[in-house]
Design a protein around this motif. Sequence first.
Motif, PDB file in Angstrom:
ATOM      1  N   SER A 171      -0.381   9.797  -0.078  1.00  0.00           N
ATOM      2  CA  SER A 171      -0.400  11.015  -0.890  1.00  0.00           C
ATOM      3  C   SER A 171       0.979  11.663  -0.952  1.00  0.00           C
ATOM      4  O   SER A 171       1.193  12.596  -1.715  1.00  0.00           O
ATOM      5  CB  SER A 171      -1.414  12.012  -0.327  1.00  0.00           C
ATOM      6  N   ASP A 172       1.898  11.173  -0.162  1.00  0.00           N
ATOM      7  CA  ASP A 172       3.256  11.715  -0.103  1.00  0.00           C
ATOM      8  C   ASP A 172       4.222  10.537   0.034  1.00  0.00           C
ATOM      9  O   ASP A 172       4.850  10.358   1.067  1.00  0.00           O
ATOM     10  CB  ASP A 172       3.350  12.653   1.102  1.00  0.00           C
ATOM     11  N   VAL A 180      -3.832  -5.390   2.851  1.00  0.00           N
ATOM     12  CA  VAL A 180      -4.852  -4.505   3.419  1.00  0.00           C
ATOM     13  C   VAL A 180      -6.201  -4.869   2.815  1.00  0.00           C
ATOM     14  O   VAL A 180      -6.394  -4.797   1.600  1.00  0.00           O
ATOM     15  CB  VAL A 180      -4.538  -3.024   3.131  1.00  0.00           C
ATOM     16  N   ASP A 181      -7.132  -5.286   3.664  1.00  0.00           N
ATOM     17  CA  ASP A 181      -8.507  -5.536   3.250  1.00  0.00           C
ATOM     18  C   ASP A 181      -9.263  -4.216   3.392  1.00  0.00           C
ATOM     19  O   ASP A 181      -9.493  -3.749   4.505  1.00  0.00           O
ATOM     20  CB  ASP A 181      -9.124  -6.620   4.139  1.00  0.00           C
ATOM     21  N   LEU A 182      -9.641  -3.603   2.281  1.00  0.00           N
ATOM     22  CA  LEU A 182     -10.271  -2.283   2.333  1.00  0.00           C
ATOM     23  C   LEU A 182     -11.653  -2.311   2.976  1.00  0.00           C
ATOM     24  O   LEU A 182     -12.192  -1.262   3.325  1.00  0.00           O
ATOM     25  CB  LEU A 182     -10.360  -1.680   0.929  1.00  0.00           C
ATOM     26  N   ARG A 228      -4.584   3.982  -6.296  1.00  0.00           N
ATOM     27  CA  ARG A 228      -3.194   4.016  -5.865  1.00  0.00           C
ATOM     28  C   ARG A 228      -2.779   2.673  -5.274  1.00  0.00           C
ATOM     29  O   ARG A 228      -3.570   1.987  -4.640  1.00  0.00           O
ATOM     30  CB  ARG A 228      -2.972   5.112  -4.818  1.00  0.00           C
ATOM     31  N   VAL A 229      -1.529   2.334  -5.459  1.00  0.00           N
ATOM     32  CA  VAL A 229      -0.983   1.110  -4.874  1.00  0.00           C
ATOM     33  C   VAL A 229      -0.580   1.400  -3.430  1.00  0.00           C
ATOM     34  O   VAL A 229       0.120   2.379  -3.158  1.00  0.00           O
ATOM     35  CB  VAL A 229       0.239   0.616  -5.672  1.00  0.00           C
ATOM     36  N   VAL A 230      -1.025   0.579  -2.507  1.00  0.00           N
ATOM     37  CA  VAL A 230      -0.599   0.695  -1.110  1.00  0.00           C
ATOM     38  C   VAL A 230       0.079  -0.605  -0.712  1.00  0.00           C
ATOM     39  O   VAL A 230      -0.312  -1.684  -1.147  1.00  0.00           O
ATOM     40  CB  VAL A 230      -1.786   1.010  -0.163  1.00  0.00           C
TER      41      VAL A 230
END
Length: 319
Positions: free
Chosen positions: A289-290, A96-98, A229-231
């Motif tokens: 978040s979940d 994922v490129d933010l 957070r890690v995504v």
Amino acid sequence: MDEHDIESHPDLMDPDWQRHAEKEAWTGLRRGRRRARRRRLAAIWGAVVIVVAAAGFYLWKQGTRAEEVAGSTPATPALTTTTAPAPTDLPDSGHVDLTRPFLDTPAQNWPEGIAGLKIPAPAKVGSFSAKQVGEAQEQVKHAVEVAQFDPDTQVGRHPSGYVGLFAPDARKDLEAHVQGYVTYFAEGYHLLPVPPRMTGRMTVRPGASGELTVHVSYVVAYAFDPGSRVVYGPADLEPFVRVDRDYILRSGPRWAPGSRGLWTGDGGGFYTSIACRTGNPEDLAPAFSDPDYGGPSMSRAPGQFDPDKPLPTKGNCGE
């Protein structure tokens, strides 16, 4: 009761137990898929290292040979720009490129914001003139824009900008149920500095006497900031909101002055890759978040990314 007829056991037929079991199944599925994609990513990175090393050696050899070749360098061909087709599904894993979070997602080529809502040229419909139709279209366009893209509504949780667009007699009930029509972000979660993407269309048809029905069908993609957070893929931070909604314009002597104007009509929504365990279940929060809950992102429904298809009927969050 036959001791082997376990499917008919009273405890297993209890609706509350069934809902609990279904949610636990979704939770286990999400955990399993996350572990699997971690393993896949590790394998992929190992392969990437080998490929990069091989490519580097090849380029070094080519450069060495080029230095030995006399003569002029040929002209570089002109580059052409193409738009790659977007995926039809939302990846659970992948880079994922933010700065470009919608790359390699269904929203990759969608326009930014309300520009993604296609609006037909105004034309006479029933007893409504082309001018009246055009005005109604602009009212509905603005209502959708405030509902889905206005920070004062979504973050500030101030519904007055939306409610004030409707007929005076419609406002009290609308304000009491406003989260059925606008998107509020869960507290503590904010978008990346990248505009949301949208695709959809508006259509107009005659309603009852003195009524004009303006229908919108659209999908909005948001990209939330994961912070530290890690995504593991776009599905972790990009909820998609699918909406089908009628708006009704009432005009003419049939209606009391307070009832003239815009009203909400029939409609519904569907959410993909959202968190289902927020403080307020009506608030929108990203899946990261979940992290242990599967929700609808684990159950792809036809039409969830295509407003030209019927609105999915399966409940949100696997219920």
